[in-house]
Write a protein that holds these residues in place. Structure first.
Motif, mmCIF file in Angstrom:
data_model
loop_
_atom_site.group_PDB
_atom_site.id
_atom_site.type_symbol
_atom_site.label_atom_id
_atom_site.label_comp_id
_atom_site.label_asym_id
_atom_site.label_seq_id
_atom_site.Cartn_x
_atom_site.Cartn_y
_atom_site.Cartn_z
ATOM 1 N N ALA A 91 28.582 -11.847 15.634
ATOM 2 C CA ALA A 91 28.180 -13.065 16.212
ATOM 3 C C ALA A 91 29.485 -13.975 16.387
ATOM 4 C CB ALA A 91 27.019 -13.691 15.190
ATOM 5 N N VAL A 92 29.114 -14.961 17.210
ATOM 6 C CA VAL A 92 30.103 -16.322 17.156
ATOM 7 C C VAL A 92 29.427 -17.115 15.907
ATOM 8 C CG1 VAL A 92 30.992 -18.331 18.355
ATOM 9 C CG2 VAL A 92 30.491 -15.961 19.506
ATOM 10 N N TYR A 93 30.525 -17.376 15.184
ATOM 11 C CA TYR A 93 30.173 -18.280 14.058
ATOM 12 C C TYR A 93 30.612 -19.814 14.224
ATOM 13 C CZ TYR A 93 28.727 -14.435 11.092
ATOM 14 O OH TYR A 93 28.006 -13.361 10.706
ATOM 15 N N TYR A 94 29.725 -20.683 14.038
ATOM 16 C CA TYR A 94 30.039 -22.076 14.058
ATOM 17 C C TYR A 94 29.770 -22.927 12.892
ATOM 18 C CZ TYR A 94 29.065 -20.997 19.025
ATOM 19 O OH TYR A 94 28.832 -20.249 20.430
ATOM 20 N N CYS A 95 30.833 -23.803 12.637
ATOM 21 C CA CYS A 95 30.658 -24.782 11.751
ATOM 22 C C CYS A 95 30.000 -25.951 12.213
ATOM 23 C CB CYS A 95 31.813 -24.874 11.002
ATOM 24 S SG CYS A 95 33.201 -25.646 11.848
ATOM 25 N N ALA A 96 29.118 -26.748 11.304
ATOM 26 C CA ALA A 96 28.573 -27.855 11.800
ATOM 27 C C ALA A 96 28.695 -29.114 10.534
ATOM 28 C CB ALA A 96 27.077 -27.616 12.224
ATOM 29 N N ALA A 97 28.539 -30.249 10.914
ATOM 30 C CA ALA A 97 28.539 -31.363 9.902
ATOM 31 C C ALA A 97 27.591 -32.179 10.125
ATOM 32 C CB ALA A 97 29.783 -31.996 10.170
ATOM 33 N N TYR A 113 22.354 -31.662 12.448
ATOM 34 C CA TYR A 113 23.733 -31.478 12.488
ATOM 35 C C TYR A 113 24.390 -32.446 13.637
ATOM 36 C CZ TYR A 113 23.470 -28.705 8.345
ATOM 37 O OH TYR A 113 23.487 -28.178 7.145
ATOM 38 N N ASP A 114 25.157 -33.176 13.300
ATOM 39 C CA ASP A 114 25.740 -33.966 14.505
ATOM 40 C C ASP A 114 26.984 -33.556 15.147
ATOM 41 O OD1 ASP A 114 25.110 -35.852 11.692
ATOM 42 O OD2 ASP A 114 23.937 -36.522 13.572
ATOM 43 N N TYR A 115 27.703 -32.888 14.400
ATOM 44 C CA TYR A 115 29.109 -32.420 14.885
ATOM 45 C C TYR A 115 29.113 -30.876 14.624
ATOM 46 C CZ TYR A 115 30.236 -37.248 14.362
ATOM 47 O OH TYR A 115 30.108 -38.583 14.206
ATOM 48 N N TRP A 116 29.721 -30.027 15.848
ATOM 49 C CA TRP A 116 29.867 -28.818 16.017
ATOM 50 C C TRP A 116 31.122 -28.298 16.330
ATOM 51 C CZ3 TRP A 116 25.716 -25.596 14.789
ATOM 52 C CH2 TRP A 116 24.473 -26.229 14.587
ATOM 53 N N GLY A 117 31.608 -27.133 15.556
ATOM 54 C CA GLY A 117 32.980 -26.770 15.962
ATOM 55 C C GLY A 117 33.002 -25.514 17.139
ATOM 56 N N GLN A 118 33.928 -25.157 17.788
ATOM 57 C CA GLN A 118 33.940 -24.530 18.894
ATOM 58 C C GLN A 118 33.623 -22.824 18.687
ATOM 59 O OE1 GLN A 118 36.404 -24.558 16.940
ATOM 60 N NE2 GLN A 118 37.856 -22.911 17.053
ATOM 61 N N GLY A 119 33.531 -22.446 17.465
ATOM 62 C CA GLY A 119 33.100 -21.351 17.161
ATOM 63 C C GLY A 119 34.341 -20.170 16.867
ATOM 64 N N THR A 120 33.729 -19.159 16.185
ATOM 65 C CA THR A 120 35.200 -18.158 15.907
ATOM 66 C C THR A 120 34.203 -16.854 15.872
ATOM 67 O OG1 THR A 120 36.642 -17.378 14.500
ATOM 68 C CG2 THR A 120 34.925 -18.364 13.339
ATOM 69 N N GLN A 121 34.728 -15.853 16.893
ATOM 70 C CA GLN A 121 34.113 -14.547 17.018
ATOM 71 C C GLN A 121 34.455 -13.698 15.891
ATOM 72 O OE1 GLN A 121 32.256 -13.371 19.683
ATOM 73 N NE2 GLN A 121 31.851 -11.609 18.178
ATOM 74 N N VAL A 122 33.214 -13.065 15.301
ATOM 75 C CA VAL A 122 33.112 -12.146 13.940
ATOM 76 C C VAL A 122 32.611 -10.614 14.684
ATOM 77 C CG1 VAL A 122 32.357 -11.414 11.875
ATOM 78 C CG2 VAL A 122 33.304 -13.709 12.223
ATOM 79 N N THR A 123 33.333 -9.887 14.714
ATOM 80 C CA THR A 123 32.927 -8.431 15.114
ATOM 81 C C THR A 123 32.887 -7.346 14.190
ATOM 82 O OG1 THR A 123 33.562 -9.008 17.522
ATOM 83 C CG2 THR A 123 32.800 -6.555 17.143
#
Length: 126
Positions: A91-97, A113-123
């Motif tokens: 999946a694409v993993y996103y962090c959020a605050a 969650y108000d803020y989101w990162g751009q995502g990082t791909q995990v395969t």
């Protein structure tokens, strides 16, 4: 607030990865933080969360016992240690605050969650 996720990659089933999410700004310690993911053809889902106090954590059933969320307030960073990875973790993993959690122990799983990162791909290959 800007969130920068990193650490994704291509691994084999059973391997481990550690994701990091660095946050800008001085209020990081007041945020509850979480990781979400979105797999191919799937809706975004909650993976893990940690309260602003760092005392409480919460996990999706699908990752409980394999993933560990932690935070380092001195470095404005939240981590997701992922062990025993499975192909279904792809999946694409996103962090959020969550900038205004209800309590020091509160962890939301949805629209908080108000803020989101751009995502990082995990395969994860089988």
């Amino acid at each position: 607030v800007q969130l920068q996720a990193s650490g994704g990659g291509l691994v084999q089933a059973g391997d481990s990865l550690r994701l990091s999410c660095a946050a800008s700004g001085r209020a990081f310690s007041s945020y509850a933080m979480a990781w979400f993911r979105q797999g191919p053809g799937k809706e975004r889902e909650f993976v893990a969360g940690i309260s602003r106090s760092g005392i409480t954590t919460s996990y999706a059933d699908s990752v409980k016992g394999r993933f560990t969320i932690s935070r380092d307030n001195a470095k404005n960073t939240v981590f997701l240690q992922m062990n025993s990875l499975k192909p279904e973790d792809t999946a694409v993993y996103y962090c959020a605050a969550d900038a205004s959690p209800k309590t020091n122990y509160y962890i939301g799983r949805g629209n908080e969650y108000d803020y989101w990162g751009q995502g990082t791909q995990v395969t994860v290959s089988s």
